[in-house]
Design an enzyme around this catalytic site. Structure first.
Site, PDB file in Angstrom:
ATOM      1  CG  HIS A  17      -1.891  -1.052   1.339  1.00 19.77           C
ATOM      2  ND1 HIS A  17      -1.997  -1.866   2.444  1.00 19.77           N
ATOM      3  CD2 HIS A  17      -2.858  -1.469   0.475  1.00 19.77           C
ATOM      4  CE1 HIS A  17      -2.976  -2.740   2.264  1.00 19.77           C
ATOM      5  NE2 HIS A  17      -3.508  -2.520   1.074  1.00 19.77           N
ATOM      6  CE  LYS A  41     -12.070  -7.823   5.316  1.00 14.77           C
ATOM      7  NZ  LYS A  41     -11.386  -7.083   4.259  1.00 14.77           N
ATOM      8  NE  ARG A  90      -1.985  -8.051  -4.046  1.00 13.39           N
ATOM      9  CZ  ARG A  90      -2.616  -8.850  -3.228  1.00 13.39           C
ATOM     10  NH1 ARG A  90      -2.017  -9.331  -2.177  1.00 13.39           N
ATOM     11  NH2 ARG A  90      -3.864  -9.209  -3.442  1.00 13.39           N
ATOM     12  CB  SER A 130      -4.138  -6.739   4.427  1.00 11.69           C
ATOM     13  OG  SER A 130      -3.727  -5.433   4.113  1.00 11.69           O
TER      14      SER A 130
END
Length: 157
Positions: A17, A41, A90, A130
């Protein structure tokens, strides 16, 4: 004024990030790192912890600010009068996923006023996510090599 929103959960913020934001800073007058809230979540870090990690990480960047929001990212962008969404890629799977979201956002805005800008993560950081960091933290591993200095938690014995 060119303002970009970099949305995500940032649970926690990673060097991937950081790489995206650092490289985007010269491209925009302001970057808002916007932490999305999802009541469905379960997060490892509280919203306030994540905001503090980000504030400390980018304290030397005067054109980077931190905020949070609920709902659709495009609605948040409209409320802030923002025309750019910043996203990092990515790998090819990220591209396919992000492309679908960008096309959906474009269709939902109808006026096509919100553009998604993709930056490729630097190759040395493309493996970091993450979810991987959270897994390493949960097992007491050396996660520090994947996160900014501001992200430090006590390891479980």
């Amino acid at each position: 004024m060119k303002i970009a929103v970099f949305p995500g959960s940032f649970d926690p913020i990673t060097l991937g990030h950081y790489d995206i934001v650092e490289r985007a800073v010269p491209l925009f007058d302001k970057i808002i790192i916007a932490i999305g809230k999802n009541s469905q979540k379960k997060y490892m870090f509280s919203l306030e912890q994540r905001k503090e990690f980000i504030r400390k990480t980018f304290e030397k960047f005067p054109n980077v600010e931190v905020d949070d929001f609920e709902g659709l990212t495009i609605d948040y962008c409209k409320s802030k009068n923002v025309n750019f969404i910043l996203r990092g890629l990515r790998n090819p799977a990220d591209f396919e996923f992000e492309k679908s979201i960008a096309q959906t956002n474009r269709a939902l805005t109808r006026e096509n006023t919100i553009e998604t800008i993709f930056l490729l993560t630097s190759s040395g950081k493309s493996y970091i996510s993450s979810s991987i960091v959270r897994e390493i933290i949960s097992y007491g591993g050396n996660y520090e090599i994947m996160v900014p200095d501001a992200v430090r938690v006590e390891k479980k014995p």
